[in-house]
Write a protein that holds these residues in place. Structure first.
Motif, short mmCIF file in Angstrom:
data_model
loop_
_atom_site.label_atom_id
_atom_site.label_comp_id
_atom_site.label_asym_id
_atom_site.label_seq_id
_atom_site.Cartn_x
_atom_site.Cartn_y
_atom_site.Cartn_z
N LEU A 27 0.84 -1.21 0.00
CA LEU A 27 0.00 0.00 0.00
C LEU A 27 0.87 1.25 0.00
CD1 LEU A 27 -2.89 -0.96 2.46
CD2 LEU A 27 -3.15 -0.36 0.05
N LYS A 28 1.94 1.23 0.81
CA LYS A 28 2.82 2.39 0.87
C LYS A 28 3.55 2.61 -0.45
CE LYS A 28 3.28 2.58 5.85
NZ LYS A 28 4.06 2.17 7.04
N GLN A 29 3.81 1.49 -1.12
CA GLN A 29 4.49 1.56 -2.42
C GLN A 29 3.57 2.19 -3.47
OE1 GLN A 29 5.50 -2.39 -3.67
NE2 GLN A 29 7.25 -1.75 -4.90
N ILE A 30 2.32 1.72 -3.54
CA ILE A 30 1.43 2.25 -4.59
C ILE A 30 0.98 3.68 -4.28
CG2 ILE A 30 0.65 -0.05 -5.33
CD1 ILE A 30 -2.02 0.43 -3.97
N GLN A 31 1.06 4.07 -3.01
CA GLN A 31 0.74 5.44 -2.62
C GLN A 31 1.59 6.45 -3.40
OE1 GLN A 31 1.18 5.83 1.64
NE2 GLN A 31 -0.80 6.86 1.84
N LYS A 32 2.81 6.01 -3.74
CA LYS A 32 3.75 6.91 -4.45
C LYS A 32 3.79 6.65 -5.95
CE LYS A 32 6.70 6.23 -0.56
NZ LYS A 32 7.72 5.20 -0.36
N ASP A 33 3.02 5.68 -6.40
CA ASP A 33 3.01 5.29 -7.82
C ASP A 33 2.19 6.32 -8.61
OD1 ASP A 33 2.12 3.96 -10.27
OD2 ASP A 33 2.80 2.08 -9.36
N PRO A 34 2.73 6.83 -9.74
CA PRO A 34 2.00 7.87 -10.48
C PRO A 34 0.61 7.43 -10.94
CG PRO A 34 3.82 6.97 -11.79
CD PRO A 34 4.00 6.49 -10.38
N ARG A 35 0.41 6.11 -11.11
CA ARG A 35 -0.89 5.62 -11.58
C ARG A 35 -1.98 5.78 -10.51
NH1 ARG A 35 1.44 -0.13 -13.35
NH2 ARG A 35 2.71 0.33 -11.53
N TYR A 36 -1.55 5.94 -9.24
CA TYR A 36 -2.51 6.07 -8.14
C TYR A 36 -2.56 7.48 -7.59
CZ TYR A 36 -2.43 0.93 -7.88
OH TYR A 36 -2.53 -0.42 -8.16
N SER A 37 -2.20 8.48 -8.45
CA SER A 37 -2.02 9.83 -7.91
C SER A 37 -3.33 10.59 -7.69
CB SER A 37 -1.09 10.63 -8.83
OG SER A 37 -1.67 10.68 -10.11
N ASN A 38 -4.46 10.10 -8.23
CA ASN A 38 -5.68 10.91 -8.08
C ASN A 38 -6.28 10.81 -6.66
OD1 ASN A 38 -7.34 8.66 -7.92
ND2 ASN A 38 -7.83 8.68 -10.10
N GLU A 39 -7.23 11.71 -6.41
CA GLU A 39 -7.78 11.86 -5.07
C GLU A 39 -8.43 10.58 -4.56
OE1 GLU A 39 -10.20 15.42 -4.86
OE2 GLU A 39 -11.02 14.74 -2.93
N PHE A 40 -9.20 9.90 -5.44
CA PHE A 40 -9.89 8.68 -5.05
C PHE A 40 -8.91 7.65 -4.48
CE2 PHE A 40 -10.77 4.28 -6.36
CZ PHE A 40 -11.91 4.03 -5.63
N TRP A 41 -7.87 7.37 -5.21
CA TRP A 41 -6.91 6.35 -4.77
C TRP A 41 -6.16 6.80 -3.52
CZ3 TRP A 41 -7.47 1.59 -5.74
CH2 TRP A 41 -7.95 1.15 -6.99
N GLN A 42 -5.73 8.05 -3.50
CA GLN A 42 -4.98 8.53 -2.34
C GLN A 42 -5.83 8.42 -1.07
OE1 GLN A 42 -1.66 9.49 -2.08
NE2 GLN A 42 -1.54 8.56 -4.11
N ASP A 43 -7.10 8.80 -1.17
CA ASP A 43 -8.01 8.69 -0.01
C ASP A 43 -8.18 7.24 0.44
OD1 ASP A 43 -8.37 11.35 -0.01
OD2 ASP A 43 -10.44 11.34 -0.78
N GLU A 44 -8.44 6.37 -0.54
CA GLU A 44 -8.76 4.98 -0.19
C GLU A 44 -7.53 4.23 0.35
OE1 GLU A 44 -11.47 3.62 0.34
OE2 GLU A 44 -12.91 4.97 -0.59
N ILE A 45 -6.37 4.51 -0.21
CA ILE A 45 -5.15 3.86 0.29
C ILE A 45 -4.89 4.30 1.73
CG2 ILE A 45 -2.64 3.71 0.01
CD1 ILE A 45 -3.16 4.08 -3.06
N LYS A 46 -5.03 5.61 1.95
CA LYS A 46 -4.81 6.16 3.30
C LYS A 46 -5.80 5.52 4.29
CE LYS A 46 -4.46 10.68 5.54
NZ LYS A 46 -5.74 11.40 5.71
N ARG A 47 -7.04 5.43 3.86
CA ARG A 47 -8.08 4.90 4.74
C ARG A 47 -7.83 3.43 5.07
NH1 ARG A 47 -14.59 5.99 4.45
NH2 ARG A 47 -14.86 5.49 6.65
N MET A 48 -7.38 2.67 4.09
CA MET A 48 -7.10 1.25 4.34
C MET A 48 -5.93 1.08 5.31
SD MET A 48 -6.72 -1.95 1.69
CE MET A 48 -8.51 -2.13 1.52
N LEU A 49 -4.93 1.96 5.17
CA LEU A 49 -3.80 1.91 6.10
C LEU A 49 -4.25 2.23 7.53
CD1 LEU A 49 -1.00 3.51 3.88
CD2 LEU A 49 -0.90 1.23 4.94
N GLU A 50 -5.21 3.14 7.65
CA GLU A 50 -5.75 3.47 8.98
C GLU A 50 -6.58 2.33 9.55
OE1 GLU A 50 -5.98 8.27 7.98
OE2 GLU A 50 -7.83 7.08 8.09
#
Lengths: 363, 363
Positions: free
Chosen positions: B309-332
Motif C-alpha cells: 500500500l505504501k508503495q502504490i501510494q507513491k506510484d503515479p498511476r494512483y495519484s488521483n484523489e480517489f486512490w490517495q483517499d482509499e489507500i490512506k483509509r485502508m492503512l488506517e
C-alpha cells in the motif's frame, strides 16, 4: 468406425439422489431427538492409518474405522451443529439449482445460529466429514472449487442445463469442464479415445495439428495436476462412453504422478476415489526409455526429482514392472524431458510420430 | 436499449500487417548486406530509465532511447543471427496460420544454424527485442503463452477461424479468451458494458445470478492478474464495441493492482501498453470505505499488504484523489476484505445491492 452413442439426461437424477441422502441425515437426527437420544453421526476416519491401497479396485480406499460426532458431547456439539447448518446450506443450494464456493459458504456462516467458522480450515474439515459420511463429492453437494477444470476439444456434444455445446465449436480453447460436471449430460460422442495432456502448450499443439480428428480422440488439457472435475469427467468418459483413456505427461516424477493420480487416485481423497479413479487409464507420457530412443533435449534431475523418484519407487501404485524399470532407468540417466521437447524435430513431430507409436496406431 | 453492432473480419488483415513488418525487417537486412554494410537493428531500450509514465495517454510508455544490435560486432553476431531465426520462425507460423509456445520455439532452436539458446531466458530476451522493435505483441507474431486467458459470459458472438461462438452457449464456464485474441472477430454484441472480476468464484456467482442479463454486461473472469490476451480483449471491447469497462476486485492492494494493470498497463510491458492499456476502465472493487459501509468480514492487513500500500501510494498511476483517499483509509483501518465477503448477506446480495450501487444503476 467412429462410435455414436446416446446417453440419458442425468441432472435431475443426480440431484434427487443427493437430496435424499441429505434428507435421510436429517431424518436420523430428528428420529434420535424424538426418542430423546443425543443425535450421533458415524464418519469414516480419514487418518493415514485408515487409508488403504485396494489391490482389487486398484486405488486408495478408506478402511473400516469410524469416528463419532455426537451432539451429546459438549466438546463436539458446536461442530455437530455446524455440520447440520452445512448440510442445510447444501440442501438449499441443490433445491435452488445453485452452487457456491467454499469461500462463500465460509462467509455465509457468519449468519448461522451455530456460529461462524474460526477459519477456512475449520469449514473444510466439516465439509470433508459430510463428503466422507455420504461418499459424495462436495461438487454433488453444490459446493465447488473456484477454478474450472480442464479443456476438452473433439467430437463430443454435451448438455449443460438446457444448453447444447459441441466441443469442436466452443472456440480454440475448447469446452471448459465445469466443477459441476455431474450435472452435464453426454449427448453424443463420435470419438474413440481420450488423450489427456499435462500442459496447455501441448494441448494447443494437438488441437492445432488436428490430433482430435486424426486419432478420433477427445483432447483434454489437464493444466498440470488434474482438478477433481477433470478426473470425474475422465471417469465418466471411460465408464459411460466406453472410451479408453491415455495420459501424456512430461517425463519427470511430477508428470508421472499427474498420470498416477488419475489412474489410482490420491491417498488424501481415499473417501471419494470410487468416483474419481480410472484404474484402466494408460500412461503414454515421456519415459526414460523415450529420452534415449528419441534423443530428446533434457534437463538434469534436481535433488527434488531424485527424492521424488525414490519415493514413488516404493509406492504401491508404481509396483508393476513397467514403472519399476522406468523409474530405475531415469535415476541412472539422471535426466528428465518435457513433452514439448519433441519440437526439436518440428512442431508436428509429436502428432506424426510419437503419439501414433504410443497409441499403437502406427502404419 | 441493448446495442447491436457488426464488426468486419480482421484475421486476414491482422496477419498481413504482421507479415509486412517481418518482410521489411528482412529487406533492410538484405539491403545492408547488398551494400556491404553490416546489418544493424535499432531496438527501443527497455531499461528502467527509459520507462516513462505518459500523463497524456495515462499509461507507461518507452522513452526515446535505443540500443543497437549489429551483425558487425563479434559480441552481438550470434544474438543477431538468433533474432533473424526467430523472425523467420515467426513468419513460418504466420504463413501456416499456426502458433507455438515460447517453450516450443526454445526447443525448435536446437536445430537452428544460429545455434540453440542457452536457456529459456535468452530466447525470451530475443523475442522481447522483436516485440519492442515492431511494437507488436508476441501473440501477433504467432508465439503464445501456455495458458489461456479469461472466461467471458454474456451476449457476445465471436468468430474464431470460421467457427461462430456465442458466449452464452459455450457452457457454464463461458467462452475462453484464446492467446490469439487478435485473430478473433467480434460478430455481434448486445451488451452495454463489461464487468471484469478478479476471482472465478465471483465470476461464477455473477453468471449464476444472471448478472450478465440484469446489467446487460459481458462478465469477464480474470483469474487473478489479467493475462495479456485478456487485457487485449478488454481494450478491443472498449475501442471496437464502445463498451465501458468496470473492474471488480478484492479490497486489498493486490486487487487494486489487478485493476490498475488493466487501466494503466505495467512498467514491464511499457513497449506494448498501447495495445493493452484501457485508461478509461473504472475500478468498482472493494474499497476501505466499502468495508466500513457494508460492515464486511475482514482480515488484518499483513506486513506485505502494508508495504505494498505504501508503495502504490507513491506510484503515479494512483495519484488521483480517489486512490490517495482509499489507500490512506485502508492503512488506517488496517483491514482488507475479499469480494466474496458480501455472501455474509446471502449469495445474491452482491448482484442485488453492491453492483447496482457501484455501477450507478440503483433504483
Amino acid at each position: 468406425m467412429p462410435r455414436k452413442r446416446k446417453v440419458k439426461a442425468r441432472e435431475g437424477v443426480h440431484r434427487q439422489k443427493v437430496e435424499e441422502s441429505l434428507a435421510n441425515l436429517g431424518k436420523e437426527v430428528v428420529d434420535d431427538i424424538t426418542k430423546a437420544r443425543p443425535p450421533r453421526l458415524k464418519i469414516p476416519s480419514r487418518s493415514t492409518s485408515n487409508i488403504i491401497y485396494d489391490e482389487t479396485n486398484r486405488y486408495f480406499v478408506l478402511g473400516p474405522h469410524y469416528g463419532v460426532r455426537s451432539a451429546g458431547s459438549l466438546k463436539q456439539v458446536k461442530k455437530f451443529a455446524q455440520l447440520m447448518c452445512t448440510a442445510d446450506f447444501c440442501r438449499d443450494l441443490i433445491r435452488s439449482g445453485k452452487f457456491a464456493t467454499l469461500r462463500e459458504m465460509y462467509y455465509t456462516a457468519e449468519g448461522w445460529d451455530a456460529g461462524p467458522f474460526r477459519d477456512q480450515g475449520e469449514s473444510n474439515v466439516i465439509l470433508e466429514d459430510l463428503e466422507a459420511a455420504f461418499g459424495l463429492k462436495r461438487e454433488s453437494l453444490g459446493l465447488t472449487p473456484e477454478e474450472d477444470g480442464a479443456s476438452v476439444y473433439g467430437k463430443l456434444v454435451v448438455n449443460e442445463g438446457g444448453v447444447t455445446i459441441d466441443a469442436t465449436k466452443a472456440g480454440r480453447a475448447g469446452y471448459t469442464i465445469p466443477p459441476t460436471i455431474d450435472d452435464v449430460d453426454f449427448i453424443r460422442c463420435r470419438a474413440k479415445r481420450v488423450i489427456a495432456i499435462e500442459t496447455m502448450g501441448m494441448y494447443h499443439r494437438l488441437v492445432q495439428e488436428k490430433a482430435w480428428k486424426k486419432f478420433d480422440a477427445l483432447i483434454v488439457g489437464l493444466k498440470g495436476q488434474a482438478a477433481r472435475a477433470t478426473r470425474r469427467f475422465l471417469k465418466r468418459a471411460h465408464e459411460e462412453l466406453g472410451l479408453p483413456i491415455a495420459i501424456f505427461t512430461d517425463g519427470d516424477p511430477f508428470g508421472f504422478h499427474i498420470a498416477m493420480v488419475i489412474i489410482s487416485g490420491s491417498a488424501k481423497l481415499a473417501y471419494i476415489n470410487h468416483e474419481l479413479a480410472v484404474p484402466d487409464a494408460r500412461f503414454i507420457g515421456v519415459t526414460a526409455s523415450d529420452i534415449v530412443k528419441y534423443n530428446l533435449p533434457t534437463d538434469k534431475l534436481r535433488e527434488l526429482d531424485i527424492a521424488r523418484l525414490k519415493q514413488i519407487q516404493k509406492d504401491p501404485r508404481y509396483s508393476n514392472e513397467f514403472w519399476q524399470d522406468e523409474i530405475k532407468r531415469m535415476l541412472e540417466l539422471k535426466k528428465k524431458a518435457e513433452q514439448q521437447a519433441f519440437s526439436k524435430y518440428g512442431l508436428s513431430y509429436v502428432v506424426k510420430e510419437y503419439l501414433p507409436e504410443k497409441l499403437g496406431l502406427k502404419g
